[in-house]
Design a protein around this motif. Structure first.
Motif, PDB file in Angstrom:
ATOM      1  N   ARG A  56      17.316  11.820 -17.853  1.00  0.00           N
ATOM      2  CA  ARG A  56      17.846  11.584 -19.208  1.00  0.00           C
ATOM      3  C   ARG A  56      16.790  10.934 -20.095  1.00  0.00           C
ATOM      4  O   ARG A  56      16.636  11.310 -21.267  1.00  0.00           O
TER       5      ARG A  56
ATOM      6  N   HIS B 252      14.150  13.468 -21.071  1.00  0.00           N
ATOM      7  CA  HIS B 252      14.689  14.370 -22.090  1.00  0.00           C
ATOM      8  C   HIS B 252      14.658  13.726 -23.470  1.00  0.00           C
ATOM      9  O   HIS B 252      14.257  14.355 -24.466  1.00  0.00           O
ATOM     10  N   GLN B 253      15.031  12.463 -23.530  1.00  0.00           N
ATOM     11  CA  GLN B 253      15.059  11.761 -24.813  1.00  0.00           C
ATOM     12  C   GLN B 253      13.656  11.531 -25.366  1.00  0.00           C
ATOM     13  O   GLN B 253      13.450  11.495 -26.586  1.00  0.00           O
ATOM     14  N   ASN B 254      12.672  11.390 -24.492  1.00  0.00           N
ATOM     15  CA  ASN B 254      11.302  11.087 -24.926  1.00  0.00           C
ATOM     16  C   ASN B 254      10.524  12.318 -25.375  1.00  0.00           C
ATOM     17  O   ASN B 254       9.454  12.182 -25.974  1.00  0.00           O
TER      18      ASN B 254
ATOM     19  N   ARG C  28      11.775  16.616 -30.503  1.00  0.00           N
ATOM     20  CA  ARG C  28      12.627  17.767 -30.808  1.00  0.00           C
ATOM     21  C   ARG C  28      11.756  18.959 -31.189  1.00  0.00           C
ATOM     22  O   ARG C  28      10.672  18.790 -31.748  1.00  0.00           O
TER      23      ARG C  28
END
Length: 252
Positions: A233, A236-238, A241
């Protein structure tokens, strides 16, 4: 369903197998799928099985009782095999012997003859080896280029092995990666589950460094699963986009 994984690194061998079997959603059982044959100081061998449980048990019983060599009359078992290669050949012979006996009856009931094995270990004076034996009794050997083999429901646990595993990984780091691979499979397939049997063998030791069963609720495996999920998680956040946008059509 089953998931078994064998990892062969410079320091030794890791083998991991789940214990869940099922014949439908309302018929789930626990059976050991990782079996060890050893004479400490002389040899240690391990077999992990996937496929039809009745077939795999028949093959293992045949190997334990032994097969008669048609030329010499000698009873051949894994414990008197002179090399790991010849031991793998004996597993293939045992599979074909069981198929000759039980195959026609299974076919008449429209049941496929489905079994596969991971076979790894070392005989004193020779190198550690790891094989995957197919339903037909033929087999392949693990290499330093891809130092792991899998049987059963392998697709969910393969990506982490592809990314993290290489021949020079430390032995217990290889075990950790194998357990993460098992966790990934359990997350995605309810047909694979605890308890998990684990074997670790150091090169040239010819005896188990670790022979352990991971039960439900064991603190280390529970922590590993939680940490791996949290790490995914966070990763993924790091990741930024995607910058992609629709291109504007040029004005005419």
């Amino acid at each position: 369903m089953t998931y078994c994984c064998g990892i062969l690194v410079r320091d030794g061998l890791v083998m991991i197998a789940d214990t869940r079997t099922n014949a439908g959603l309302d018929n789930v059982s626990t059976f050991r799928k990782l079996h060890i044959f050893s004479k400490p100081g002389d040899r240690i061998m391990a077999i992990a099985s996937a496929g039809n449980l009745a077939i795999s048990q028949s093959v293992l019983s045949t190997l334990t009782e032994g097969l008669e060599d048609p030329n010499t009359g000698e009873i051949e078992t894994l414990m008197n095999a002179p090399t790991m290669f010849q031991a793998a050949q004996r597993i293939g012979r045992a599979i074909r012997a069981v198929h000759a006996t039980e195959g026609p009856a299974l076919k008449s009931e429209d049941v496929s003859f489905d079994v596969s094995f991971l076979f790894g270990g070392q005989i004193k004076g020779a190198r550690m080896r790891l094989f995957m034996v197919y339903t037909a009794g033929n087999f392949i050997e693990c290499t330093t280029d891809t130092p792991y083999l899998q049987i059963g429901e392998h697709k969910y646990g393969k990506p982490v092995l592809d990314r993290a595993m290489h021949y020079d990984v430390e032995l217990y780091e290889a075990l950790k990666t194998g357990l993460i691979s098992m966790d990934s499979t359990m997350r995605s397939n309810l047909g694979v589950g605890l308890p998990i049997d684990v074997l670790v063998v150091r090169t040239d030791a010819c005896e188990a460094d670790l022979n352990h069963r991971i039960e439900a609720g064991e603190p280390y495996f529970h922590d590993l699963r939680s940490r791996w999920s949290a790490a995914l998680r966070a990763a993924h956040q790091n990741i930024p986009r995607p910058p992609y946008k629709n291109e504007k059509e040029p004005k005419t």
